[in-house]
Design a protein around this motif. Structure first.
Motif, mmCIF file in Angstrom:
data_model
loop_
_atom_site.group_PDB
_atom_site.id
_atom_site.type_symbol
_atom_site.label_atom_id
_atom_site.label_comp_id
_atom_site.label_asym_id
_atom_site.label_seq_id
_atom_site.Cartn_x
_atom_site.Cartn_y
_atom_site.Cartn_z
ATOM 1 N N ARG A 20 -48.671 -43.846 -18.680
ATOM 2 C CA ARG A 20 -49.738 -44.571 -17.973
ATOM 3 C C ARG A 20 -50.778 -45.098 -18.950
ATOM 4 O O ARG A 20 -51.273 -46.211 -18.791
ATOM 5 N N ARG A 21 -51.104 -44.300 -19.969
ATOM 6 C CA ARG A 21 -52.082 -44.769 -20.965
ATOM 7 C C ARG A 21 -51.560 -45.996 -21.698
ATOM 8 O O ARG A 21 -52.297 -46.963 -21.928
ATOM 9 N N LEU A 22 -50.276 -45.969 -22.078
ATOM 10 C CA LEU A 22 -49.680 -47.107 -22.755
ATOM 11 C C LEU A 22 -49.700 -48.342 -21.859
ATOM 12 O O LEU A 22 -50.114 -49.428 -22.278
ATOM 13 N N LEU A 23 -49.284 -48.174 -20.602
ATOM 14 C CA LEU A 23 -49.256 -49.299 -19.679
ATOM 15 C C LEU A 23 -50.657 -49.838 -19.421
ATOM 16 O O LEU A 23 -50.864 -51.053 -19.367
ATOM 17 N N ARG A 24 -51.615 -48.939 -19.258
ATOM 18 C CA ARG A 24 -53.002 -49.378 -19.039
ATOM 19 C C ARG A 24 -53.479 -50.239 -20.200
ATOM 20 O O ARG A 24 -54.066 -51.304 -20.002
ATOM 21 N N THR A 25 -53.211 -49.780 -21.414
ATOM 22 C CA THR A 25 -53.639 -50.531 -22.594
ATOM 23 C C THR A 25 -53.005 -51.918 -22.617
ATOM 24 O O THR A 25 -53.683 -52.928 -22.856
ATOM 25 N N LEU A 26 -51.703 -51.985 -22.341
ATOM 26 C CA LEU A 26 -50.997 -53.263 -22.372
ATOM 27 C C LEU A 26 -51.558 -54.237 -21.347
ATOM 28 O O LEU A 26 -51.824 -55.405 -21.652
ATOM 29 N N ALA A 35 -55.244 -49.842 -11.878
ATOM 30 C CA ALA A 35 -55.393 -48.607 -11.115
ATOM 31 C C ALA A 35 -54.157 -47.760 -11.380
ATOM 32 O O ALA A 35 -53.102 -48.279 -11.737
ATOM 33 N N GLU A 36 -54.284 -46.435 -11.218
ATOM 34 C CA GLU A 36 -53.175 -45.543 -11.537
ATOM 35 C C GLU A 36 -52.863 -44.611 -10.371
ATOM 36 O O GLU A 36 -53.736 -44.267 -9.571
ATOM 37 N N ALA A 37 -51.596 -44.195 -10.296
ATOM 38 C CA ALA A 37 -51.157 -43.179 -9.341
ATOM 39 C C ALA A 37 -50.056 -42.372 -10.015
ATOM 40 O O ALA A 37 -49.169 -42.952 -10.649
#
Length: 233
Positions: A20-26, A35-37
């Motif tokens: 999730r951190r990687l995807l958020r950064t991208l 937003a995350e789940a």
């Protein structure tokens, strides 16, 4: 509940914090809000309440599978969904596309590829489905008059050739599986007759493609199905 999607919001559904951190950064670097789940339940709630523009969905969730999340979403929303999976086999990809996934990316994935695919999915979602005509390069499909032109000249198509092209045009950019095309064009009892589609695609390409050996309009997704180009490829 809002009735429209939240522009620029991507919902990341994955139970692994590092992913999730990687995807958020991208996605944040590419200009989206995020937003995350980490569970299926949280994902379903977030889609209902926040109406994201795009969902990036991992299949391996702790409560129910990502495939079940996709199935539930498609009962009430057409929010674009990109599936992430460690499994690369074609049958799994076909199954998820038939459940309603807009795209399928295998882990590990390249960051540029993921963002490019997300933009492509959103371009497709922005298409108005009831528009009277679709134009891709020099090819125009006029739904209202059931007419196809290439570089302004009329193209004569057999009935099934036109039906195939119109179906691809109505979902342009999105892969339609062999099963989806077979069911729509020949009925539910032809699931295994993939050669029907291949022959029809060959005939259609002979009428609209400048070079049948290197098609630019009707594109093949090997082992899966076909899609109509967006005109930006």
């Amino acid at each position: 509940m809002p009735t429209t999607s939240d522009p620029g919001l991507v919902l990341l559904v994955d139970d692994e914090p590092p992913i999730r951190r990687l995807l958020r950064t991208l996605f944040e670097m590419a200009g989206w809000r995020v937003a995350e789940a980490e569970t299926a339940g949280a994902a379903l709630d977030a889609v209902a309440v926040r109406r994201p523009e795009l969902v990036v969905l991992d299949l391996g969730l702790p409560d129910i599978s990502g495939a079940d999340v996709l199935r539930r979403l498609r009962e009430w929303t057409q929010t674009p969904v990109i599936v992430l999976s460690v499994r690369a086999d074609e049958q799994e990809k076909v199954r998820l596309l038939e459940l309603g996934a807009d795209d399928y990316i295998t882990k590990p994935f390249g960051s540029a590829e993921l963002i490019a695919r997300a933009r492509t999915v959103l371009r497709r979602a922005a298409v108005v489905e009831d528009e009277p005509a679709v134009t891709v390069g020099d090819l125009t499909i006029d739904f209202a008059f059931r007419r196809v032109t290439l570089r302004g000249e009329p193209v004569t198509l057999a009935r099934k050739e036109y039906q195939l092209l119109a179906m691809l045009a109505a979902h342009r950019g999105r892969v339609l599986t062999h099963k989806q095309l077979l069911t729509a064009l020949w009925g539910p009892h032809h699931d295994d007759d993939v050669h029907y589609v291949r022959i029809l695609v060959r005939k259609l390409r002979s009428r609209i493609e400048p070079n049948v050996a290197s098609p630019i309009y009707v594109l093949t997704e090997l082992g899966v199905g076909y899609r109509l180009a967006l005109g930006t490829e």
